[in-house]
Write a protein that holds these residues in place. Sequence first.
Motif, PDB file in Angstrom:
ATOM      1  N   GLY A   1      47.976  36.578  42.229  1.00 29.06           N
ATOM      2  CA  GLY A   1      48.843  37.407  43.018  1.00 29.06           C
ATOM      3  C   GLY A   1      49.977  37.075  43.993  1.00 29.06           C
ATOM      4  O   GLY A   1      50.054  35.763  44.304  1.00 29.06           O
ATOM      5  N   PRO A   2      50.551  38.123  44.566  1.00 30.79           N
ATOM      6  CA  PRO A   2      51.781  37.478  45.482  1.00 30.79           C
ATOM      7  C   PRO A   2      51.368  37.331  46.910  1.00 30.79           C
ATOM      8  O   PRO A   2      50.320  37.641  47.113  1.00 30.79           O
ATOM      9  CB  PRO A   2      52.375  38.803  45.621  1.00 30.79           C
ATOM     10  CG  PRO A   2      51.599  39.982  45.394  1.00 30.79           C
ATOM     11  CD  PRO A   2      50.480  39.309  44.193  1.00 30.79           C
ATOM     12  N   ILE A   3      52.025  36.169  47.390  1.00 25.75           N
ATOM     13  CA  ILE A   3      51.655  35.629  48.587  1.00 25.75           C
ATOM     14  C   ILE A   3      51.643  36.880  49.697  1.00 25.75           C
ATOM     15  O   ILE A   3      50.705  36.603  50.631  1.00 25.75           O
ATOM     16  CB  ILE A   3      52.560  34.538  49.012  1.00 25.75           C
ATOM     17  CG1 ILE A   3      51.781  33.701  50.260  1.00 25.75           C
ATOM     18  CG2 ILE A   3      54.014  34.870  49.330  1.00 25.75           C
ATOM     19  CD1 ILE A   3      51.953  32.334  49.960  1.00 25.75           C
ATOM     20  N   ALA A   4      52.260  37.587  49.772  1.00 26.54           N
ATOM     21  CA  ALA A   4      52.198  38.712  50.800  1.00 26.54           C
ATOM     22  C   ALA A   4      51.113  39.389  50.935  1.00 26.54           C
ATOM     23  O   ALA A   4      50.340  39.597  51.760  1.00 26.54           O
ATOM     24  CB  ALA A   4      53.510  39.766  50.718  1.00 26.54           C
ATOM     25  N   VAL A   5      50.540  39.779  49.484  1.00 26.61           N
ATOM     26  CA  VAL A   5      49.147  40.336  49.586  1.00 26.61           C
ATOM     27  C   VAL A   5      48.171  39.474  49.932  1.00 26.61           C
ATOM     28  O   VAL A   5      47.042  39.681  50.822  1.00 26.61           O
ATOM     29  CB  VAL A   5      49.029  40.969  48.111  1.00 26.61           C
ATOM     30  CG1 VAL A   5      47.557  41.720  48.131  1.00 26.61           C
ATOM     31  CG2 VAL A   5      49.933  42.099  47.951  1.00 26.61           C
TER      32      VAL A   5
ATOM     33  N   GLY B   1      45.851  40.110  22.422  1.00 24.97           N
ATOM     34  CA  GLY B   1      44.496  40.064  23.068  1.00 24.97           C
ATOM     35  C   GLY B   1      43.912  41.344  23.596  1.00 24.97           C
ATOM     36  O   GLY B   1      44.527  42.375  23.302  1.00 24.97           O
ATOM     37  N   LEU B   2      42.777  41.078  24.325  1.00 23.21           N
ATOM     38  CA  LEU B   2      42.079  42.285  24.705  1.00 23.21           C
ATOM     39  C   LEU B   2      42.536  43.030  25.844  1.00 23.21           C
ATOM     40  O   LEU B   2      42.484  44.301  25.987  1.00 23.21           O
ATOM     41  CB  LEU B   2      40.441  41.875  25.029  1.00 23.21           C
ATOM     42  CG  LEU B   2      39.599  41.528  23.716  1.00 23.21           C
ATOM     43  CD1 LEU B   2      38.316  40.937  24.234  1.00 23.21           C
ATOM     44  CD2 LEU B   2      39.601  42.767  22.870  1.00 23.21           C
ATOM     45  N   SER B   3      43.336  42.510  26.888  1.00 27.31           N
ATOM     46  CA  SER B   3      43.815  42.911  27.907  1.00 27.31           C
ATOM     47  C   SER B   3      44.595  42.264  28.847  1.00 27.31           C
ATOM     48  O   SER B   3      44.844  41.010  28.591  1.00 27.31           O
ATOM     49  CB  SER B   3      42.407  43.313  28.971  1.00 27.31           C
ATOM     50  OG  SER B   3      41.984  42.121  29.339  1.00 27.31           O
ATOM     51  N   THR B   4      45.315  43.001  29.916  1.00 30.40           N
ATOM     52  CA  THR B   4      46.245  42.418  30.536  1.00 30.40           C
ATOM     53  C   THR B   4      45.739  43.011  32.113  1.00 30.40           C
ATOM     54  O   THR B   4      45.209  44.129  32.256  1.00 30.40           O
ATOM     55  CB  THR B   4      47.762  42.801  30.389  1.00 30.40           C
ATOM     56  OG1 THR B   4      47.898  42.257  29.224  1.00 30.40           O
ATOM     57  CG2 THR B   4      48.527  42.393  31.348  1.00 30.40           C
ATOM     58  N   LEU B   5      45.879  42.143  33.298  1.00 33.50           N
ATOM     59  CA  LEU B   5      45.551  42.635  34.466  1.00 33.50           C
ATOM     60  C   LEU B   5      46.788  42.839  35.524  1.00 33.50           C
ATOM     61  O   LEU B   5      47.797  42.225  35.020  1.00 33.50           O
ATOM     62  CB  LEU B   5      44.645  41.724  35.162  1.00 33.50           C
ATOM     63  CG  LEU B   5      43.214  41.351  34.553  1.00 33.50           C
ATOM     64  CD1 LEU B   5      42.404  40.366  35.413  1.00 33.50           C
ATOM     65  CD2 LEU B   5      42.434  42.604  34.169  1.00 33.50           C
ATOM     66  N   TRP B   6      46.782  43.884  36.341  1.00 32.99           N
ATOM     67  CA  TRP B   6      47.723  44.152  37.109  1.00 32.99           C
ATOM     68  C   TRP B   6      47.147  44.603  38.533  1.00 32.99           C
ATOM     69  O   TRP B   6      46.064  44.779  38.884  1.00 32.99           O
ATOM     70  CB  TRP B   6      48.374  45.662  36.611  1.00 32.99           C
ATOM     71  CG  TRP B   6      48.885  45.455  35.154  1.00 32.99           C
ATOM     72  CD1 TRP B   6      47.833  46.042  34.033  1.00 32.99           C
ATOM     73  CD2 TRP B   6      49.959  45.267  34.821  1.00 32.99           C
ATOM     74  NE1 TRP B   6      48.617  45.870  33.097  1.00 32.99           N
ATOM     75  CE2 TRP B   6      49.862  45.546  33.253  1.00 32.99           C
ATOM     76  CE3 TRP B   6      51.271  44.882  35.275  1.00 32.99           C
ATOM     77  CZ2 TRP B   6      50.980  45.203  32.417  1.00 32.99           C
ATOM     78  CZ3 TRP B   6      52.042  44.547  34.305  1.00 32.99           C
ATOM     79  CH2 TRP B   6      52.135  44.866  32.937  1.00 32.99           C
ATOM     80  N   LEU B   7      48.512  44.418  39.582  1.00 30.98           N
ATOM     81  CA  LEU B   7      47.875  44.679  40.968  1.00 30.98           C
ATOM     82  C   LEU B   7      48.451  45.972  41.247  1.00 30.98           C
ATOM     83  O   LEU B   7      49.759  45.860  41.099  1.00 30.98           O
ATOM     84  CB  LEU B   7      48.415  43.322  41.770  1.00 30.98           C
ATOM     85  CG  LEU B   7      48.028  43.627  43.310  1.00 30.98           C
ATOM     86  CD1 LEU B   7      46.662  43.721  43.548  1.00 30.98           C
ATOM     87  CD2 LEU B   7      48.565  42.728  44.269  1.00 30.98           C
TER      88      LEU B   7
ATOM     89  N   LEU C   1      49.008  40.341  36.566  1.00 36.73           N
ATOM     90  CA  LEU C   1      48.131  39.129  37.507  1.00 36.73           C
ATOM     91  C   LEU C   1      47.935  38.137  36.067  1.00 36.73           C
ATOM     92  O   LEU C   1      46.865  38.637  35.132  1.00 36.73           O
ATOM     93  CB  LEU C   1      47.024  39.715  37.934  1.00 36.73           C
ATOM     94  CG  LEU C   1      47.308  40.654  38.973  1.00 36.73           C
ATOM     95  CD1 LEU C   1      45.859  41.360  39.507  1.00 36.73           C
ATOM     96  CD2 LEU C   1      47.491  39.893  40.298  1.00 36.73           C
ATOM     97  N   GLY C   2      48.461  37.007  35.932  1.00 40.66           N
ATOM     98  CA  GLY C   2      48.129  36.139  34.679  1.00 40.66           C
ATOM     99  C   GLY C   2      49.252  36.493  33.616  1.00 40.66           C
ATOM    100  O   GLY C   2      50.431  37.330  34.017  1.00 40.66           O
ATOM    101  N   SER C   3      48.958  36.282  32.395  1.00 39.82           N
ATOM    102  CA  SER C   3      49.616  36.389  31.465  1.00 39.82           C
ATOM    103  C   SER C   3      49.508  38.012  30.591  1.00 39.82           C
ATOM    104  O   SER C   3      48.306  38.335  30.601  1.00 39.82           O
ATOM    105  CB  SER C   3      49.821  35.412  30.386  1.00 39.82           C
ATOM    106  OG  SER C   3      48.447  35.376  29.736  1.00 39.82           O
ATOM    107  N   ASP C   4      50.289  38.386  29.857  1.00 40.18           N
ATOM    108  CA  ASP C   4      50.108  39.500  29.092  1.00 40.18           C
ATOM    109  C   ASP C   4      49.266  39.107  27.924  1.00 40.18           C
ATOM    110  O   ASP C   4      49.390  38.133  27.417  1.00 40.18           O
ATOM    111  CB  ASP C   4      51.480  39.953  28.338  1.00 40.18           C
ATOM    112  CG  ASP C   4      51.350  41.181  27.832  1.00 40.18           C
ATOM    113  OD1 ASP C   4      50.566  42.162  28.260  1.00 40.18           O
ATOM    114  OD2 ASP C   4      52.006  41.493  26.811  1.00 40.18           O
ATOM    115  N   GLY C   5      48.064  39.852  27.862  1.00 42.11           N
ATOM    116  CA  GLY C   5      47.103  39.322  27.002  1.00 42.11           C
ATOM    117  C   GLY C   5      46.075  38.436  27.489  1.00 42.11           C
ATOM    118  O   GLY C   5      45.184  38.342  26.798  1.00 42.11           O
ATOM    119  N   GLY C   6      46.111  38.155  28.941  1.00 40.43           N
ATOM    120  CA  GLY C   6      45.324  37.122  29.406  1.00 40.43           C
ATOM    121  C   GLY C   6      44.192  37.591  30.067  1.00 40.43           C
ATOM    122  O   GLY C   6      43.426  36.873  30.774  1.00 40.43           O
TER     123      GLY C   6
END
Length: 376
Positions: A96-100, A167-173, A213-218
């Motif tokens: 994640g980003p440093i500010a968060v 890949g199965l999924s991608t994560l987001w903030l 958060l991480g790579s697409d598909g990661g």
Amino acid sequence: MIEATTIDDKVDAIATEVVRAGAGVVDETGEYPRAALASLRSAGVLGLISATEVGGLGEGPAAAARVVERLARECASTAMVLCMHYAATAVIEAHGPIAVRERIATGEHLSTLAFSEVGSRAQFWAPLSAAETAGDHIALTARKSWVTSAAEADSYVWSSRPVAADGLSTLWLVPATAPGLHVRGAFDGLGLRGNGSTPIDADAVAVAADAMLGSDGGGFDVMLGTVLPIFLLMGAGASVGLSDAAAAAAAAHAASTRFEHLDQSLAEQPVTRSSLGAMRVRADAARALWSGALEEAESGRETAALRALEAKAAASEAAITVTDAAMRVCGGAAFRREVAVERHFRDARAAAVMAPTTEMLHDLIGRAVTGQPLFG
Ligand SMILES: Cc1cc2nc3c(=O)[nH]c(=O)nc-3n(C[C@H](O)[C@H](O)[C@H](O)COP(=O)(O)OP(=O)(O)OC[C@H]3O[C@@H](n4cnc5c(N)ncnc54)[C@H](O)[C@@H]3O)c2cc1C
């Protein structure tokens, strides 16, 4: 006034002085445990696993699990809120980003996991929700089924199908303020009544491409490598704490409740004594396996992952057995809520059905010990 100095002492003091006092009302009303959270925030507990370079305490999964265990002895709802915050923080710390990360470290930012979906239910590794390129941003569309702290968190660590990659999924903030997010209703559950876990719908919610958060598909690798290890240890910790609280409350009730016509306590009845002994054995066995799993995680033993799977399965089931036995030992007094074990009995049911559920864990352990891949 809390004057403790080490983080364990601070958590213990807050648990004893604040969390315990609010637990009954949280359970009765379903109110989110805001007072407990405010104390934990100001004591720096929300930043427990944030790196020291962003202002956190730099602790790891074992420390998080110990905090969750201590809180669960007083209020399992508060423990669950922290459990989901730490699970999300682990991902944000890594990607994640440093500010968060800085805001989490100072206690200004609460996060949570938004993995479970209406379509794929407990099989969190297979989100069906969409992430689509829409001009210079990404549009997220989803029906999330369970999000602890849904209406209280500042952000969600969110899963979707990949945008373009395999890949199965991608994560987001995802910021909780993003337009198009709809938190659905209030939580009305059997137990963990203050954990605020409700569905969230996302209707083409716009997030920046760098919210990934991480790579697409990661996403699956992050779920497995970053979320699962800490989540299993914390989930087990919550159940260990609940078992302990129920076993102690039942023993105290039995020792202090008298048959006046016999001039004996309930605890002087052989069957009651035997039940209390059996509860203690089951609770301590779960605690021993959990403690071993924490040590293996801290020392990086090769078997640490397997032990964490075992610890959550064993502790979740032990908590159900021990709290059920506590209800019997305390009799009608427990049924009428005169003894504080029925809240633990209800709270203890959740861990076994929270993914990975006990059935899934047994299957995963079976795969691990026969050399099969864990998923697929
Ligand atoms: C209090 C609480 C808080 C929660 N908070 C969050 C949160 O913050 N974020 C989040 O993402 N999720 C959260 N969850 C969701 C949780 O992780 C599960 O996804 C959810 O409880 C599954 O419920 P379901 O009715 O969809 O189960 P189902 O998927 O319908 O499962 C029903 C039964 O089928 C069994 N089953 C399903 N698949 C398998 C399999 N492959 N192998 C063996 N058995 C299987 C399960 O063991 C279960 O007993 C929370 C759940 C609870 C109870």
